[in-house]
Design a protein around this motif. Structure first.
Motif, PDB file in Angstrom:
ATOM      1  N   CYS A  43     -47.217 -56.996  22.281  1.00 55.61           N
ATOM      2  CA  CYS A  43     -46.020 -56.263  21.852  1.00 55.61           C
ATOM      3  C   CYS A  43     -44.927 -56.290  22.916  1.00 55.61           C
ATOM      4  O   CYS A  43     -43.755 -56.110  22.600  1.00 55.61           O
ATOM      5  CB  CYS A  43     -46.365 -54.829  21.478  1.00 55.61           C
ATOM      6  N   GLY A  44     -45.320 -56.473  24.174  1.00 55.59           N
ATOM      7  CA  GLY A  44     -44.356 -56.533  25.259  1.00 55.59           C
ATOM      8  C   GLY A  44     -43.812 -55.195  25.718  1.00 55.59           C
ATOM      9  O   GLY A  44     -42.928 -55.143  26.567  1.00 55.59           O
ATOM     10  N   ALA A  45     -44.329 -54.089  25.196  1.00 55.31           N
ATOM     11  CA  ALA A  45     -43.826 -52.758  25.570  1.00 55.31           C
ATOM     12  C   ALA A  45     -43.991 -52.490  27.061  1.00 55.31           C
ATOM     13  O   ALA A  45     -43.195 -51.768  27.663  1.00 55.31           O
ATOM     14  CB  ALA A  45     -44.527 -51.680  24.762  1.00 55.31           C
ATOM     15  N   CYS A  46     -44.991 -53.061  27.674  1.00 51.13           N
ATOM     16  CA  CYS A  46     -45.261 -52.821  29.088  1.00 51.13           C
ATOM     17  C   CYS A  46     -44.293 -53.541  30.023  1.00 51.13           C
ATOM     18  O   CYS A  46     -44.067 -53.109  31.148  1.00 51.13           O
ATOM     19  CB  CYS A  46     -46.692 -53.230  29.429  1.00 51.13           C
ATOM     20  N   VAL A  47     -43.712 -54.623  29.566  1.00 49.68           N
ATOM     21  CA  VAL A  47     -42.861 -55.451  30.431  1.00 49.68           C
ATOM     22  C   VAL A  47     -41.680 -54.682  31.022  1.00 49.68           C
ATOM     23  O   VAL A  47     -41.510 -54.664  32.246  1.00 49.68           O
ATOM     24  CB  VAL A  47     -42.407 -56.738  29.703  1.00 49.68           C
ATOM     25  N   ALA A  54     -44.167 -57.416  37.258  1.00 52.19           N
ATOM     26  CA  ALA A  54     -45.392 -58.200  37.424  1.00 52.19           C
ATOM     27  C   ALA A  54     -46.016 -58.668  36.122  1.00 52.19           C
ATOM     28  O   ALA A  54     -46.972 -59.436  36.138  1.00 52.19           O
ATOM     29  CB  ALA A  54     -46.425 -57.373  38.190  1.00 52.19           C
ATOM     30  N   ILE A  55     -45.492 -58.218  34.979  1.00 56.90           N
ATOM     31  CA  ILE A  55     -46.118 -58.541  33.692  1.00 56.90           C
ATOM     32  C   ILE A  55     -45.301 -59.593  32.957  1.00 56.90           C
ATOM     33  O   ILE A  55     -44.093 -59.455  32.789  1.00 56.90           O
ATOM     34  CB  ILE A  55     -46.276 -57.276  32.828  1.00 56.90           C
ATOM     35  N   PHE A  56     -46.014 -60.619  32.511  1.00 56.38           N
ATOM     36  CA  PHE A  56     -45.387 -61.733  31.803  1.00 56.38           C
ATOM     37  C   PHE A  56     -46.198 -62.093  30.569  1.00 56.38           C
ATOM     38  O   PHE A  56     -47.409 -61.901  30.539  1.00 56.38           O
ATOM     39  CB  PHE A  56     -45.354 -62.987  32.700  1.00 56.38           C
ATOM     40  N   HIS A  57     -45.526 -62.664  29.591  1.00 60.07           N
ATOM     41  CA  HIS A  57     -46.237 -63.283  28.469  1.00 60.07           C
ATOM     42  C   HIS A  57     -47.039 -64.439  29.062  1.00 60.07           C
ATOM     43  O   HIS A  57     -46.587 -65.107  29.999  1.00 60.07           O
ATOM     44  CB  HIS A  57     -45.231 -63.787  27.432  1.00 60.07           C
TER      45      HIS A  57
END
Length: 84
Positions: A43-47, A54-57
């Motif tokens: 969902c990408g909510a954390c990005v 530090a978070i990537f697909h």
């Protein structure tokens, strides 16, 4: 697909990314948090909540972290407890 936590997360104590996860797919140890690739719904909510970016697909993980951190997340969620 999945999201992947990478090197900038190491040592981060701000867990804002955990709070927004609708499926609670994060696990953690004393070093960093990890995303369970089987539970993540991409969902990408954390990005945008990650203070260290530090978070990537999975497909967008920078080359210098790609091999190590995609594998590390998948391996660590099997041995680390769910994040609180």
């Amino acid at each position: 697909m999945t999201m992947v936590v990478t090197q900038p997360c190491i040592g981060c104590k701000d867990k804002a990314c955990l709070v927004v996860c609708p499926v609670e797919c994060f696990h953690e140890d004393e070093t960093m948090v990890y995303i369970d690739p089987d539970e993540c719904i991409d969902c990408g909510a954390c990005v945008p909540e990650c203070p260290t970016e530090a978070i990537f697909h999975k497909d967008d993980v920078p080359e210098q972290w790609r091999r190590r951190f995609i594998e590390l997340n998948a391996r660590k969620v099997k041995v680390c407890p769910p994040a609180e």
